[in-house]
Design an enzyme around this catalytic site. Structure first.
Site, PDB file in Angstrom:
ATOM      1  N   ASN A   1      -3.709   6.101  -1.569  1.00 14.12           N
ATOM      2  CA  ASN A   1      -3.400   6.062  -0.134  1.00 14.12           C
ATOM      3  C   ASN A   1      -2.837   7.371   0.389  1.00 14.12           C
ATOM      4  O   ASN A   1      -2.898   7.645   1.588  1.00 14.12           O
ATOM      5  CB  ASN A   1      -2.447   4.908   0.186  1.00 14.12           C
TER       6      ASN A   1
ATOM      7  N   GLU B   1      -3.695   0.221  -9.039  1.00 19.32           N
ATOM      8  CA  GLU B   1      -2.560   1.111  -9.325  1.00 19.32           C
ATOM      9  C   GLU B   1      -1.380   0.219  -9.755  1.00 19.32           C
ATOM     10  O   GLU B   1      -0.951  -0.637  -8.981  1.00 19.32           O
ATOM     11  CB  GLU B   1      -2.173   1.918  -8.077  1.00 19.32           C
TER      12      GLU B   1
ATOM     13  N   SER C   1       0.832  -1.209   0.000  1.00 21.98           N
ATOM     14  CA  SER C   1       0.000   0.000   0.000  1.00 21.98           C
ATOM     15  C   SER C   1       0.859   1.247   0.000  1.00 21.98           C
ATOM     16  O   SER C   1       0.388   2.325  -0.347  1.00 21.98           O
ATOM     17  CB  SER C   1      -0.856   0.053   1.263  1.00 21.98           C
TER      18      SER C   1
ATOM     19  N   HIS D   1      -1.154  -2.655  -7.131  1.00 20.32           N
ATOM     20  CA  HIS D   1      -1.895  -2.348  -5.906  1.00 20.32           C
ATOM     21  C   HIS D   1      -3.401  -2.464  -6.116  1.00 20.32           C
ATOM     22  O   HIS D   1      -4.028  -1.585  -6.698  1.00 20.32           O
ATOM     23  CB  HIS D   1      -1.507  -0.936  -5.427  1.00 20.32           C
TER      24      HIS D   1
HETATM   25  N1  LIG Z   1      -5.981  -4.505   3.857  1.00 20.09           N
HETATM   26  C1  LIG Z   1      -6.150  -3.652   2.861  1.00 20.09           C
HETATM   27  O1  LIG Z   1      -7.180  -2.967   2.764  1.00 20.09           O
HETATM   28  C2  LIG Z   1      -5.085  -3.504   1.811  1.00 20.09           C
HETATM   29  C3  LIG Z   1      -5.415  -2.875   0.601  1.00 20.09           C
HETATM   30  C4  LIG Z   1      -4.445  -2.800  -0.416  1.00 20.09           C
HETATM   31  C5  LIG Z   1      -3.174  -3.297  -0.183  1.00 20.09           C
HETATM   32  N2  LIG Z   1      -2.877  -3.896   1.013  1.00 20.09           N
HETATM   33  C6  LIG Z   1      -1.526  -4.464   1.168  1.00 20.09           C
HETATM   34  O2  LIG Z   1      -1.594  -5.855   0.940  1.00 20.09           O
HETATM   35  C7  LIG Z   1      -0.637  -6.533   1.776  1.00 20.09           C
HETATM   36  C8  LIG Z   1      -1.374  -7.555   2.626  1.00 20.09           C
HETATM   37  O3  LIG Z   1      -2.347  -6.913   3.412  1.00 20.09           O
HETATM   38  P1  LIG Z   1      -3.556  -7.739   4.078  1.00 20.09           P
HETATM   39  O4  LIG Z   1      -4.519  -6.743   4.582  1.00 20.09           O
HETATM   40  O5  LIG Z   1      -4.023  -8.814   3.155  1.00 20.09           O
HETATM   41  O6  LIG Z   1      -2.794  -8.409   5.324  1.00 20.09           O
HETATM   42  P2  LIG Z   1      -3.311  -9.593   6.274  1.00 20.09           P
HETATM   43  O7  LIG Z   1      -2.734  -9.325   7.611  1.00 20.09           O
HETATM   44  O8  LIG Z   1      -4.789  -9.784   6.161  1.00 20.09           O
HETATM   45  O9  LIG Z   1      -2.625 -10.907   5.631  1.00 20.09           O
HETATM   46  C9  LIG Z   1      -1.246 -11.058   5.503  1.00 20.09           C
HETATM   47  C10 LIG Z   1      -0.953 -12.554   5.314  1.00 20.09           C
HETATM   48  O10 LIG Z   1       0.451 -12.687   4.987  1.00 20.09           O
HETATM   49  C11 LIG Z   1       0.918 -13.865   5.619  1.00 20.09           C
HETATM   50  N3  LIG Z   1       2.388 -13.767   5.725  1.00 20.09           N
HETATM   51  C12 LIG Z   1       3.122 -12.949   6.527  1.00 20.09           C
HETATM   52  N4  LIG Z   1       4.430 -13.107   6.287  1.00 20.09           N
HETATM   53  C13 LIG Z   1       4.531 -14.050   5.297  1.00 20.09           C
HETATM   54  C14 LIG Z   1       5.618 -14.645   4.601  1.00 20.09           C
HETATM   55  N5  LIG Z   1       6.881 -14.299   4.860  1.00 20.09           N
HETATM   56  N6  LIG Z   1       5.360 -15.554   3.643  1.00 20.09           N
HETATM   57  C15 LIG Z   1       4.068 -15.913   3.355  1.00 20.09           C
HETATM   58  N7  LIG Z   1       2.996 -15.395   3.985  1.00 20.09           N
HETATM   59  C16 LIG Z   1       3.222 -14.483   4.938  1.00 20.09           C
HETATM   60  C17 LIG Z   1       0.199 -13.911   6.956  1.00 20.09           C
HETATM   61  O11 LIG Z   1       0.181 -15.213   7.487  1.00 20.09           O
HETATM   62  C18 LIG Z   1      -1.196 -13.390   6.580  1.00 20.09           C
HETATM   63  O12 LIG Z   1      -2.068 -14.462   6.273  1.00 20.09           O
HETATM   64  C19 LIG Z   1       0.086  -5.442   2.572  1.00 20.09           C
HETATM   65  O13 LIG Z   1       1.254  -5.102   1.910  1.00 20.09           O
HETATM   66  C20 LIG Z   1      -0.924  -4.298   2.553  1.00 20.09           C
HETATM   67  O14 LIG Z   1      -0.308  -3.047   2.698  1.00 20.09           O
HETATM   68  C21 LIG Z   1      -3.804  -4.023   2.003  1.00 20.09           C
END
Ligand SMILES: NC(=O)c1ccc[n+]([C@@H]2O[C@H](COP(=O)([O-])OP(=O)(O)OC[C@H]3O[C@@H](n4cnc5c(N)ncnc54)[C@H](O)[C@@H]3O)[C@@H](O)[C@H]2O)c1
Length: 282
Positions: free
Chosen positions: A190, A152, A119, A140
């Site tokens: 963001n 994005e 993000s 993104h």
């Molecule tokens: N939540 C949102 O609204 C959103 C929106 C756009 C982008 N993002 C981005 O997407 C990414 C994930 O966010 P999310 O909300 O899905 O997080 P989340 O916490 O829901 O899920 C993250 C997952 O990654 C896994 N994980 C952690 N380290 C790992 C590794 N080394 N290898 C494999 N798996 C691993 C965890 O077990 C978990 O299941 C982040 O970079 C975040 O900034 C999030």
């Protein structure tokens, strides 16, 4: 590479699960990888339920459902993570992302595109940690990925133009709307949206208004979700990391200072929908 036929989605959390669903709906062979078996099980359950709902609504046939679910495989072994495109959606921490991409690059060939769903972390900063930085691009998606149209596509200074073009085309094939962005803090959405969350938390912290009223007023004003509901959907940990990364990358301007409310919620493990409690209870 002429087109992308297979995808690995790393991370089976909020975003990884949604992105994997988008990938199979676009007919791509997809592997979902997570170190956490229970995250994989939850993602499988969510995707199956979402696809089933599309059948019930008459948007998909039973045959299409079977075909889509047949394209999806789950693994907790990084050795299985071989594809034309890897989309990383793990924890928002640069050192963890770089380490994962290094391992993925070693397993895959030089033509595999490495995309990050970060993000807010700089694409160049991640790429600088890799042996072959040209294959890294930002991709993104927005939450919930199966519904939100915008993607994005972020070009770092090393990103290969061919990889960017392939991702722009793939995004369209997925039924999404790609927007090409340069690598700057928070990219576009963001960065602009920071104030939506921060000003709302500032007003609540100062006792000017309560959470429910802010949300209902913003929704009445035409926003799809009020800021507190949206933060619960995003995940407090993710949103707090984004706040910190954007604030620091821009030289800590006072207007973007992360809120103590975010810090408190993260410290209490009240991360939003995914933990059953955030600003609201679920
Ligand atoms: N939540 C949102 O609204 C959103 C929106 C756009 C982008 N993002 C981005 O997407 C990414 C994930 O966010 P999310 O909300 O899905 O997080 P989340 O916490 O829901 O899920 C993250 C997952 O990654 C896994 N994980 C952690 N380290 C790992 C590794 N080394 N290898 C494999 N798996 C691993 C965890 O077990 C978990 O299941 C982040 O970079 C975040 O900034 C999030």
């Amino acid at each position: 590479m002429k087109s992308i036929q297979s995808i690995v989605v790393c991370g089976a959390g909020t975003m990884g699960s949604g992105i994997a669903q988008v990938a199979i709906q676009a007919g791509l062979k997809t592997i979902q990888f997570d170190l956490n078996e229970s995250a994989l099980a939850k993602s499988k359950e969510t995707i199956q339920a979402q696809i089933k709902r599309l059948v019930e609504k008459g948007k998909l046939s039973e045959d299409q459902k079977a075909q889509m679910l047949g394209l999806l495989h789950f693994t907790s072994s990084i050795q299985d993570c071989k594809a034309d495109l890897i989309i990383e959606a793990i924890i928002e921490k640069i050192e963890v992302k770089i380490e994962l991409f290094k391992q993925l690059a070693a397993i895959n060939g030089p033509s595999t595109i490495l995309a990050t769903n970060t993000s807010s972390i700089s694409i160049d900063a991640i790429a600088d940690g890799l042996v072959e930085p040209s294959m890294l691009v930002g991709m993104h998606f927005f939450n919930p990925a199966p519904i939100m149209k915008l993607v994005e596509v972020i070009a770092g200074k090393h990103s290969s133009p061919e990889a960017i073009e392939l991702l722009m085309n793939l995004t369209k094939t997925m039924g999404k709307v790609p927007v090409l962005c340069t690598d700057s803090p928070g990219f576009i959405v963001n960065r602009v949206a920071r104030h939506y969350y921060l000003e709302a938390m500032e007003m609540v912290s100062n006792g000017l208004i309560d959470i429910e009223s802010v949300d209902s007023m913003m929704e009445a004003a035409g926003f799809k979700m009020g800021p507190f509901k949206l933060m619960d959907l995003i995940g407090m940990d993710i949103n707090f990391s984004v706040s910190n990364i954007v604030w620091e990358a821009l030289g800590k301007p006072p207007r973007l200072t992360p809120s103590p409310l975010q810090r408190e919620k993260v410290a209490n493990g009240e991360l939003g929908k995914k933990t059953g409690k955030g600003f609201y209870s679920y």
